[in-house]
Scaffold this motif. Structure first.
Motif, mmCIF file in Angstrom:
data_model
loop_
_atom_site.group_PDB
_atom_site.id
_atom_site.type_symbol
_atom_site.label_atom_id
_atom_site.label_comp_id
_atom_site.label_asym_id
_atom_site.label_seq_id
_atom_site.Cartn_x
_atom_site.Cartn_y
_atom_site.Cartn_z
ATOM 1 N N HIS A 47 1.025 -1.293 0.107
ATOM 2 C CA HIS A 47 0.211 0.148 -0.021
ATOM 3 C C HIS A 47 0.909 1.280 -0.086
ATOM 4 O O HIS A 47 0.727 2.256 -0.710
ATOM 5 N N HIS A 51 1.761 4.566 -2.770
ATOM 6 C CA HIS A 51 1.804 6.203 -2.608
ATOM 7 C C HIS A 51 3.129 6.612 -2.972
ATOM 8 O O HIS A 51 3.366 7.837 -3.560
ATOM 9 N N GLU A 78 -6.066 7.151 -1.951
ATOM 10 C CA GLU A 78 -6.011 5.998 -0.982
ATOM 11 C C GLU A 78 -6.900 5.039 -1.604
ATOM 12 O O GLU A 78 -6.797 3.641 -1.359
ATOM 13 N N ALA A 81 -4.468 2.892 -3.452
ATOM 14 C CA ALA A 81 -3.673 2.230 -2.626
ATOM 15 C C ALA A 81 -4.273 0.923 -2.132
ATOM 16 O O ALA A 81 -3.955 0.060 -1.932
ATOM 17 N N TYR A 113 -9.391 8.956 7.417
ATOM 18 C CA TYR A 113 -9.067 9.890 6.592
ATOM 19 C C TYR A 113 -10.038 11.098 6.496
ATOM 20 O O TYR A 113 -9.731 11.978 5.449
HETATM 21 ZN ZN LIG Z 1 -2.609 5.267 2.064
#
Ligand SMILES: [Zn+2]
Length: 143
Positions: A47, A51, A78, A81, A113
Motif C-alpha cells: 500500500h 503512495h 487512498e 492504494a 481519512y
Molecule cells: Zn494510504
C-alpha cells in the motif's frame, strides 16, 4: 524503500488535518516513516509503495500538500492504494483473509481519512474500483 522509526517532516500539518492513529505510516520519497516502530505486514508495505509511486508524478511535497488539502485527491490516492493492496492480498492470501481485509479497509478508509463517508460507502468504493480494474485488465488481455 527505507523504513525509518521517526515522524515525517510535515507531521504537525498531518496531525492538524487528519489526526492519524498511533500506528500510522507516512510515505515520503523513497522512505516510509513508521513512528510506532511496529512491524509492517507485506500488504501494507505494498500500500505504501503505491503512495511512493504516486509521489513520483510530482514530488512528496506537492503530493502531501494536495493529499492534506484536497479531500477528493486524498480519497482517490487512498482508493488506488487500498485497491492495489487488496489485489496483493487476493494473490497471496486465502479467501477468508480477503474478506476480512476488505472489511478492515472499509473501516479504516471511513474512519481515518476525514472523507465524510461511512463504512458501507467505503466498501462500495473499493469494490467498484476492483471491478473496474479487473475489467481493464481483461480488456488489455483481449486487445
Ligand atoms: Zn494510504
Amino acid at each position: 524503500m527505507k523504513i525509518l522509526t521517526a515522524y515525517p517532516q510535515n507531521y504537525s500539518e498531518i496531525k492538524a488535518i487528519i489526526n492519524p492513529p498511533e500506528d500510522a505510516l507516512f510515505p515520503w520519497g523513497d522512505k516510509i516513516y513508521n513512528p510506532s516502530g511496529k512491524e509492517i505486514p507485506p500488504d501494507i508495505q505494498w500500500h505504501e509503495q503505491v503512495h511512493l509511486k504516486q509521489q513520483k508524478n510530482s514530488s512528496p511535497e506537492v503530493w502531501w500538500f494536495k493529499w492534506l488539502n484536497v479531500k477528493e485527491f486524498r480519497q482517490e490516492q487512498e482508493l488506488q492504494a487500498f485497491t492495489s493492496q487488496l489485489q496483493f492480498i487476493k494473490r497471496f492470501y486465502p479467501k477468508q483473509a480477503v474478506k476480512e481485509a476488505l472489511d478492515e479497509m472499509a473501516e479504516n478508509l471511513s474512519n481515518n481519512y476525514k472523507l465524510d463517508i461511512n463504512k458501507y460507502e467505503a466498501e462500495a468504493l473499493i469494490r467498484r474500483r476492483i471491478k473496474e480494474t479487473n475489467i481493464k485488465a481483461y480488456d488489455n488481455r483481449r486487445n
